[in-house]
Write an enzyme that holds these catalytic residues in place. Structure first.
Site, PDB file in Angstrom:
ATOM      1  N   GLY A  92       0.801  -1.217   0.000  1.00  0.00           N
ATOM      2  CA  GLY A  92       0.000   0.000   0.000  1.00  0.00           C
ATOM      3  C   GLY A  92       0.834   1.268   0.000  1.00  0.00           C
ATOM      4  O   GLY A  92       0.548   2.222  -0.726  1.00  0.00           O
TER       5      GLY A  92
ATOM      6  N   ASN B 134      -9.006   4.295   7.661  1.00  0.00           N
ATOM      7  CA  ASN B 134      -8.504   3.133   8.385  1.00  0.00           C
ATOM      8  C   ASN B 134      -8.781   3.160   9.886  1.00  0.00           C
ATOM      9  O   ASN B 134      -8.758   2.129  10.531  1.00  0.00           O
ATOM     10  CB  ASN B 134      -6.998   2.979   8.147  1.00  0.00           C
TER      11      ASN B 134
ATOM     12  N   GLN C  56      -8.116   0.107   2.636  1.00  0.00           N
ATOM     13  CA  GLN C  56      -9.072  -0.460   3.602  1.00  0.00           C
ATOM     14  C   GLN C  56     -10.409  -0.791   2.947  1.00  0.00           C
ATOM     15  O   GLN C  56     -11.317  -1.279   3.614  1.00  0.00           O
ATOM     16  CB  GLN C  56      -9.298   0.524   4.757  1.00  0.00           C
TER      17      GLN C  56
ATOM     18  N   SER D 111      -3.641  -3.201  -1.005  1.00  0.00           N
ATOM     19  CA  SER D 111      -2.579  -3.911  -0.293  1.00  0.00           C
ATOM     20  C   SER D 111      -3.014  -5.346  -0.030  1.00  0.00           C
ATOM     21  O   SER D 111      -4.173  -5.593   0.304  1.00  0.00           O
ATOM     22  CB  SER D 111      -2.313  -3.181   1.023  1.00  0.00           C
TER      23      SER D 111
ATOM     24  N   HIS E  42      -2.000  -7.607   2.369  1.00  0.00           N
ATOM     25  CA  HIS E  42      -2.146  -8.172   3.718  1.00  0.00           C
ATOM     26  C   HIS E  42      -3.360  -7.663   4.472  1.00  0.00           C
ATOM     27  O   HIS E  42      -3.642  -8.108   5.571  1.00  0.00           O
ATOM     28  CB  HIS E  42      -0.866  -7.961   4.529  1.00  0.00           C
TER      29      HIS E  42
ATOM     30  N   THR F  40      12.378  -7.541 -10.324  1.00  0.00           N
ATOM     31  CA  THR F  40      11.859  -8.888 -10.545  1.00  0.00           C
ATOM     32  C   THR F  40      10.588  -9.080  -9.730  1.00  0.00           C
ATOM     33  O   THR F  40      10.541  -8.717  -8.553  1.00  0.00           O
ATOM     34  CB  THR F  40      12.920  -9.936 -10.146  1.00  0.00           C
TER      35      THR F  40
ATOM     36  N   CYS G 104       0.258   6.491  23.839  1.00  0.00           N
ATOM     37  CA  CYS G 104       0.538   6.585  25.264  1.00  0.00           C
ATOM     38  C   CYS G 104       0.209   7.993  25.687  1.00  0.00           C
ATOM     39  O   CYS G 104       0.637   8.938  25.040  1.00  0.00           O
ATOM     40  CB  CYS G 104       2.012   6.285  25.515  1.00  0.00           C
TER      41      CYS G 104
END
Lengths: 383, 384
Positions: free
Chosen positions: B70, B150, B179, B199, B201, B237, B326
């Site tokens: 992505g 996302n 997404q 993307s 994954h 490649t 955090c």
């Protein structure tokens, strides 16, 4: 053959204990270099020599982390043969960065058929012929190449600084309270430098602190272990204890009471594993729990000496050391203060010991300390 | 029980996809550029994968270029257009809630002299079409808007944006579909999209592989130069195991996309209903429950620190993500949650749940119970 001559200044003052310190230093040097082939460590007449076959720069880097070494001189040891001496001189000169040089020769071995001045002149000539971009300056040279003609010929120049301090293991053991921040690993290192072997304790409060925060402390231990010891890290599961403090103690005192509990736990661990002191990264006035009154209150729970090597240092000085010893980049990973929830908005800055004792009276801390879950992780120095 | 509800971060690779990839690594390991039979077989797989991706998007096979993922697709689309269109203009329109792989490219282009308009969004995360229309000018060369956000799951009005794009003389329309692909139905032809990033994954394919749809005739400059693979647009490649895996992932989704979409919506609503009825002081962030992307649910639990809740859920085997890393590091607060106007307290307590077709009702119910438990417990220990 390269020879590294080790200087260890302070140890010479140690009278009868001298042999003990020297032997420990030799042992630590051997330990630091155990991964290399062809290493010989010898002690003669108040000097320690390390002989090595190649890898001299790597060996020097290792020795720079051995406490007790003040300086190192790399010498080449060659046969009493002019060509061999020339070659060694040329090789050495090529490894230096300076431009101007002079050669100084001493000849205790008078059977060698040339005089000092002659030797210097001949070697200087060979260097000029064979090394590019160098010239002779007898008054203010960048490099003084020393030649000693003994039973063999020794060639060397300059001294590399060692780290100083006392051989690790010559001053007992102490438990350091390691938080993952910048200060405590520096404090630990400074005491290691004085020969103190350390044992580390870390307080883990999941889910308020995360696994990555624990990994950070493990990595800090790994870094410290490079200075010559395996480190046992005691990971104390502290969540329930912290929640109990939250439930049962006055809000403004939770931090100081938590510090007292940590000291008690650390002392317990110290007693169990034969340590005789505690080490903290406290620096006077840095935060509310590090005022003189707060330190008085935390100190009151322990019978051991508490070493606070950073007590008089500025933050910038501490940061400088942490960068030098390689802990800084680990310490600044952003997982540290994830238990801010337990830091009161208005912590007490000048706690009174009586009031603090009163404030923690509702916690049966002895029972808590006895039932703590503590994981022990062994961090090996070359892992 | 392990409940993985962080599918917008990444997804589990499907077994079928893994098998396909293993076969490519073990047996069909040829280089598609090789002249011999081994190369020819690899080329076949390459073509088949390209066809599967094209089918899912509704485009022609030669309009699909494989990339490393992505981030590369977004970089390629934006830089590639910015450089090829340089002579016609230097103005680009995007939104404030794009992914960093868009926003940071824009920042870089700004340094190179491009003029970037960052559109605001409303409290649901939608851009304002009037604002977009007002922003478009003669120098506009690119409009880049994500299809699905996302973090909060807002679906942006792609068709409307495509229509407005026509008002610009020389602009292309790029959609970050990372997404969206495989989650909502996309058809690049009818939706008049010029470029679209995806993307592997994020849809049960492998990491390290992605693709970009580039409409025929779009003028774009490569960002990687070399052996001229992928029609000279993306040298290197081909990542054949990745490509084969991505192709298969696309095929498996295409076959079942409607079923998948309703399953995801069902899971999302089940969790949201459970949270609402079991836990007080919660707030749905972003789009209404019926209008957002099917796989993303973002909820703030007031009085709880998202990060602590995340780790508390992790103790129960439940994996989610937060809106800020955090609380002591304010700069890590989500730019998306800030852009939709959430206050600090809401951002601090925000949790993103993102679903996959492999989640089950039992997992959702288990999560509701765990949430109830943990939120109530953590609320007892507020900072004071």
């Amino acid at each position: 053959m390269d020879i590294i001559l080790i200087k260890y200044g302070e140890l010479a003052l140690k009278g009868d204990n001298r042999a003990f310190f020297e032997n420990k230093l030799v042992k630590n040097i051997k330990e630091a270099l155990k991964g290399y082939d062809g290493i010989k460590v010898e002690k003669t007449h108040g000097r320690i020599y390390v002989e090595c076959d190649g890898n001299v720069n790597e060996v020097i880097d290792k020795l720079k982390k051995v406490f007790g070494i003040v300086g190192m001189t790399v010498a080449k040891k060659v046969d009493l043969d002019l060509d061999a001496i020339y070659n060694a001189a040329i090789e050495l000169m090529r490894s230096y960065s300076g431009k101007s040089f002079k050669v100084e020769t001493r000849r205790p071995n008078k059977s060698f058929p040339y005089e000092s001045m002659e030797i210097s002149r001949m070697i200087g000539g060979k260097i000029l012929q064979n090394v590019e971009d160098v010239y002779v300056d007898v008054h203010n040279p960048d490099i003084v190449l020393n030649i000693e003609i003994r039973e063999k010929a020794y060639l060397y120049s300059g001294i590399t600084d060692g780290i100083g301090g006392m051989p690790l293991g010559t001053n007992g053991r102490a438990v350091v309270l390691l938080s993952g921040g910048i200060d405590s690993p520096v404090a630990a290192w400074m005491m290691m430098k004085r020969g103190v072997e350390i044992e580390a304790v870390y307080f883990h409060s999941p889910p308020y602190t995360q696994e990555r925060a624990k990994d950070k402390v493990i990595d800090l231990c790994k870094k410290l272990s490079e200075y010559g010891q395996d480190i046992y890290l005691h990971v104390v599961n502290f969540t329930d204890f912290q929640l109990a403090i939250y439930d049962k103690c006055p809000p403004k005192m939770t931090t100081i009471i938590m510090r007292r509990m940590m000291m008690r736990i650390a002392e317990n661990i110290a007693n169990k594993y034969g340590a005789k002191a505690l080490i903290t990264g406290e620096s006077l006035g840095q935060v509310a729990s590090q005022t003189i009154e707060s330190l008085y209150c935390t100190n009151a729970v322990t019978h051991m000496p508490v070493f606070r090597p950073l007590i008089g240092m500025d933050k910038s000085e501490i940061v400088e050391i942490s960068q030098k010893i390689g802990t800084y980049d680990i310490s600044i990973r952003p997982y540290e203060d994830c238990c801010t929830i337990f830091v009161p908005k208005h912590p007490i800055i000048k706690p009174d010991l009586e009031e603090v004792i009163e404030g923690e009276k509702n916690i049966d801390y002895e029972k808590f300390i006895d039932s703590l879950a503590i994981d022990q992780i062994k961090i090996k120095q070359d892992s | 029980m392990e409940v993985y509800l962080d599918n917008s971060a990444t997804t589990k690779v499907r077994k079928e996809v893994i098998d396909k990839m293993v076969d490519v690594m073990e047996n069909e390991y040829g280089n598609p550029s090789s002249v011999h039979l081994k190369g020819y077989k690899a080329e076949k797989i390459l073509l088949e994968s390209r066809r599967n991706v094209a089918k899912l998007l509704g485009c022609e096979t030669d309009e699909i270029i494989f990339t490393s993922g992505g981030t590369e697709s977004n970089n390629f689309a934006i830089r590639g257009i910015a450089y090829s269109m340089k002579r016609l203009g230097n103005h680009i329109v995007t939104s404030k809630i794009e992914h960093p792989s868009v926003l940071n490219v824009m920042k870089q282009l700004e340094e190179e002299g491009y003029d970037i308009t960052y559109l605001d969004v409303d409290n649901r995360g939608n851009i304002d079409l009037d604002e977009l229309e007002g922003a478009i000018n003669d120098k506009t060369i690119l409009i880049s808007i994500m299809a699905v956000n996302n973090e909060i799951g807002t679906i942006e009005p792609i068709e409307d944006i495509a229509k407005l794009k026509e008002k610009a003389k020389n602009a292309y329309f790029h959609v970050d579909g990372i997404q969206a692909v495989g989650k909502i139905e996309l058809d690049v032809k009818s939706q008049k999209i010029d470029l679209l990033s995806l993307s592997g994954h994020k849809m049960h394919g492998p990491k390290g592989i992605g693709a970009i749809y580039i409409k025929r005739g779009v003028k774009i400059k490569p960002i990687l130069y070399g052996g001229g693979q992928e029609g000279n647009l993306r040298s290197g490649t081909e990542n054949m195991p990745g490509i084969a895996g991505l192709g298969d992932a696309c095929r498996l989704i295409k076959e079942n996309i409607h079923e998948y979409e309703s399953k995801l919506i069902h899971l999302k609503k089940r969790l949201y209903d459970g949270i609402k009825s079991e836990i007080s002081d919660v707030h749905l962030n972003g789009p209404d429950i019926d209008s957002g992307a099917p796989q993303i649910l973002n909820v703030s639990f007031l009085g709880v620190r998202g990060e602590v809740l995340l780790h508390a859920l992790e103790e129960k085997g439940i994996y989610v993500s937060t809106g800020s890393a955090c609380s002591s590091h304010k700069n890590t607060e989500s730019h998306v949650l800030k852009a939709i106007g959430l206050s600090h307290e809401y951002i601090e307590g925000a949790i993103r749940f993102s679903f996959s077709i492999f989640n089950t009702d039992e997992e959702i119910d288990y999560t509701i119970d765990a949430l109830k438990d943990k939120v109530n417990f953590l609320r007892k220990y507020k900072r004071r």
